[in-house]
Design a protein around this motif. Structure first.
Motif, PDB file in Angstrom:
ATOM      1  N   SER A  99      20.144  54.431  77.150  1.00 27.25           N
ATOM      2  CA  SER A  99      20.752  54.752  75.863  1.00 27.25           C
ATOM      3  C   SER A  99      19.936  55.863  75.206  1.00 27.25           C
TER       4      SER A  99
ATOM      5  N   ASP B 174      25.152  57.615  71.403  1.00 31.92           N
ATOM      6  CA  ASP B 174      25.243  56.293  70.800  1.00 31.92           C
ATOM      7  C   ASP B 174      24.324  56.129  69.605  1.00 31.92           C
TER       8      ASP B 174
ATOM      9  N   ARG C 253      22.972  63.538  70.409  1.00 26.20           N
ATOM     10  CA  ARG C 253      24.203  64.253  70.766  1.00 26.20           C
ATOM     11  C   ARG C 253      23.902  65.466  71.637  1.00 26.20           C
TER      12      ARG C 253
ATOM     13  N   GLU D  30      23.267  64.316  75.137  1.00 31.15           N
ATOM     14  CA  GLU D  30      24.511  63.953  75.816  1.00 31.15           C
ATOM     15  C   GLU D  30      25.288  65.201  76.229  1.00 31.15           C
TER      16      GLU D  30
ATOM     17  N   ASN E  77      24.401  54.694  78.523  1.00 28.00           N
ATOM     18  CA  ASN E  77      24.465  53.486  77.697  1.00 28.00           C
ATOM     19  C   ASN E  77      25.523  52.540  78.254  1.00 28.00           C
TER      20      ASN E  77
ATOM     21  N   ASN F 107      29.066  55.520  76.647  1.00 24.39           N
ATOM     22  CA  ASN F 107      29.364  56.612  75.720  1.00 24.39           C
ATOM     23  C   ASN F 107      30.517  57.492  76.164  1.00 24.39           C
TER      24      ASN F 107
ATOM     25  N   THR G 113      29.823  53.407  67.851  1.00 31.51           N
ATOM     26  CA  THR G 113      30.297  54.337  68.883  1.00 31.51           C
ATOM     27  C   THR G 113      30.116  55.793  68.529  1.00 31.51           C
TER      28      THR G 113
END
Length: 737
Positions: A132, A136, A143, A146, A164, A223, A291
């Motif tokens: 994670s 998330d 962000r 990701e 995650n 995610n 979320t």
């Protein structure tokens, strides 16, 4: 147009090349096509990257694989430990002697990027990422991590579930790289389940196991950085092992794609059953925090689901019982039911709940009644719902041994029923003499097999089925719904789904007006809004735009009775609030006076005055509200409701996504709590619902013709007097394109 496949490239240092220059969403989608996911969810060899004997997550995955019956190669990967789970390790994926089909990545967040580099170098195309700390977390750093993860997956051609994420359970393929324990046995079956949650997966599996709900595929989504919920739904629609799709949704991330997939699933005969959370303001805040994705307007979500045949449920229990029914092979398609129970109290509950679900308890045919009277005890009534009494529960081979069999056979043969709701009394443990219950269940199975109508079996309450009860039903190929409450709710859902499938969503809606050039940014004047509706064939109350008192008088005389005068200005949307409306005006003098008053009120508010609209007054009639607004996720949404107090106080409206056709509008009108008003009330004529539906569909077409500039198009009221339908007041708001 399909994008060309691009090979993975490395720079001079062996690192992944810059992200694919194509659209990022299109590039991501290429990694999650049904073909790629078919391979992803059925690996024959798995690497456990970063797991050790002391890893609780790793132990869960190994145990889950064993429970699923996985017989493929399992390759632990760890840079320090020489063995893991009684197997030799390799220090990295690059050290594998052959590529594996899937890498389950236990590595911490900071190490995931290097693990994916190793995966690409080793020819590994699929990965589950447990870590994670990405999107998330809701922070900018997460962000950004990701975003880089997606870029890397695209550049490396790696299909990735998570991050995650706990993984998945593919019961059909006997593989379960899943990071929580699975209580054996793993029940295989036709239900595919997708959850935007991790920990709930264990609860879902546990409930499914004790309620005879067989799973084809179950996956948590994490995610959704690469593989999304929509991608898995598309895969399940194409998957022959899946007949029903169950969803736990915290958000609908790509609404247009979701509705397109829902329509495809309905066309394929695969029901989608969804538990969508965030119905309340508190629920929406929770979903947002969990979320990182906004939960849209729930009323619009509800309307979209109903329109596209998605069965919306309110609990996990309702989700799974409904999925179990839809996958049972005994799904009703008509609303007339014959009920067989061994309890008068159960009959009473079923009678009430059947009414709630729109299920009709019909009178038995004379032949059915005669057959029942021949075997029922004297004190029992041969009526629907049928109580065969507790005599059969005490049966030990007495003269009443055939009572249950004869009763069920008589009811399934009744020509007036579309399905039978049959109560089963199942023992928790194997009785000393199992022959009686074995015979009863065998007879139910035989009757079900020969019946021309579905036989839906149920237990009185939603208690767990014991291993003995499950084996008893499994041996005879029967399914039992968990309780009267969930059972009848599931039946109601099944019937609605079937009826929706017979009338699928519109793919076009009439002839939309061409969007006028140079659309304003903001409200239109009412005169311009009327022109738009008239171009789409929407009937309007006659009106004349005038700029002086003499013209107002001439217009009033031409209409020949009392008139209404309304200020006309794009800058005045609430005319009554400023005194810009005069109603029931008669005679030249009154018209002159009213014109001056209305015009003065308008000029006090703005200098941008087009003039004054003069219209004939209409007698009281039924009034409707018709509006189209734009939902940020689902796009243009049509709202129809009764006017006056119904819309302002009771919020009695029905919603549909555009496009709509007159048939859909007709169904919307029937959904209103005040629908009976359209049948005639307070001296009004009954509405011509076909005509009303045509007009409302025309309003929707006019709104659609504005394209992306549309913000609001509203008629309040739409006057309905039998077949005479007219728009009395129009509001249009657009954004400049």
């Amino acid at each position: 147009m399909a994008q060309p496949t691009r090979s993975v490239t490395l720079d001079a240092a062996g690192r992944h090349a810059p992200p694919d220059p194509l659209d990022p969403a299109a590039a991501r989608r290429r990694l999650a096509t049904p073909e790629r996911l078919r391979e992803f969810f059925a690996p024959r060899s798995i690497a456990l990257v970063g797991a050790s004997d002391s890893s609780g997550w790793g132990r869960f995955v190994v145990d889950s694989l064993r429970t699923a019956g996985f017989t493929g190669a399992l390759r632990p990967v760890h840079p320090k430990h020489p063995t893991a789970f009684d197997l030799p390790t390799v220090p990295s994926l690059r050290a594998l002697d052959a590529p594996v089909d899937l890498a389950y990545v236990f590595a911490p967040t900071h190490a995931v990027e290097s693990v994916l580099d190793d995966a690409a170098a080793a020819g590994v195309r699929n990965a589950v990422v447990l870590a994670s700390g990405y999107g998330d977390g809701g922070d900018a750093q997460g962000r950004e991590l990701e975003r880089r993860l997606v870029e890397q997956a695209v550049a490396r051609d790696i299909t990735l579930l998570g991050p995650n994420c706990l993984g998945f359970v593919n019961a059909a393929a006997s593989v379960a790289p899943f990071g929580l324990g699975i209580v054996p046995p793993l029940r295989r079956g036709p239900v595919g389940i997708v959850l935007q949650s991790g920990a709930l997966t264990s609860n879902v599996l546990a409930f499914a196991r004790v309620h005879q709900v067989g799973i084809s595929l179950l996956t948590s989504m994490g995610n959704e950085a690469v593989i999304t919920t929509a991608d898995v739904v598309e895969h399940l629609i194409a998957d022959d092992d899946c007949e029903v799709i169950g969803l736990f949704l915290e958000s609908v991330r790509d609404a247009p794609r979701f509705t397109a997939l829902a329509a495809a699933a309905m066309a394929a005969g695969k029901p989608i059953v969804a538990l969508k959370v965030g119905r309340t303001e508190a629920g929406q805040r929770t979903a947002l925090a969990h979320t990182g994705a906004l939960a849209g307007d729930d009323a619009v979500v509800d309307a979209a689901f109903r329109q596209y045949g998605v069965i919306r449920v309110k609990s996990l229990e309702e989700l799974l019982v409904t999925c179990g029914l839809m996958g049972s092979g005994q799904v009703p398609s008509g609303r007339r039911v014959g009920v067989v129970t061994a309890s008068g109290g159960a009959c009473d509950i079923i009678a009430d709940r059947s009414t709630d679900e729109g299920v009709e308890i019909v009178e038995f045919a004379p032949a059915t009644t005669a057959a029942l009277r021949a075997v029922l005890p004297p004190f029992a009534a041969a009526q629907n719902p049928l109580d065969v009494t507790g005599v059969i529960l005490a049966d030990r081979g007495s003269a009443q041994s055939a009572l249950g069999d004869v009763a069920l056979n008589a009811v399934v043969d009744d020509p007036g029923v579309d399905f039978v709701f049959n109560m089963l009394a199942l023992p928790q443990a194997e009785p000393p003499d199992p022959s009686v219950v074995e015979r009863r269940v065998a007879e139910v199975a035989a009757t079900t097999a020969r019946s021309r109508v579905p036989v839906v079996n149920f237990t009185a309450t939603c208690t767990d089925l014991s291993p003995y009860a499950q084996s008893l039903l499994d041996r005879h190929g029967l399914h039992a719904l968990g309780g009267i409450e969930f059972g009848l709710t599931a039946i109601g859902h099944a019937l609605t789904w079937h009826e929706t499938r017979l009338a699928p969503p519109a793919v076009g809606a009439g002839t939309a007006a061409t969007a006028p050039p140079g659309l304003p940014s903001g409200p239109w004047s009412e005169a311009r809004g009327r022109d738009l509706l008239a171009a789409s064939g929407v009937p309007l109350v006659p009106a004349e735009l005038v700029i002086d008192a003499d013209a107002a008088v001439a217009a009033a005389l031409a209409f020949g009775g009392p008139v209404a005068l309304k200020i006309c200005s794009a800058e005045i949307t609430h005319k009554s609030d400023i005194g810009g409306v005069a109603l029931g005006v008669s005679g030249a003098d009154e018209v002159r006076t009213a014109f001056g008053r209305v015009l003065a009120a308008g000029r006090a508010a703005t200098s941008a005055i087009d003039g004054v609209l003069v219209s004939p007054m209409r007698a009281p009639a039924t009034e409707l509200f018709v509006g189209v607004t734009v939902d940020p996720s689902f796009g243009p949404v049509l709202a129809v409701g009764l006017g006056g107090v119904f819309i302002e106080v009771l919020h009695d409206v029905a919603l549909r996504l555009l496009p709509v056709d007159p048939g859909q509008v007709r169904r919307m009108l029937g959904e209103l709590r005040g629908a009976a008003v359209l049948g005639g009330a307070r001296g009004t004529r009954p509405a011509d619902l076909d005509r009303v539906s045509e007009v409302v569909a025309g309003v929707a077409a006019a709104a659609a013709g504005l394209g992306p500039a549309l913000q609001t198009l509203e008629i309040n009221p739409l006057r309905v007097d039998g077949g005479d339908v007219e728009a009395l007041d129009v509001l249009v708001v657009t954004a400049s394109s």
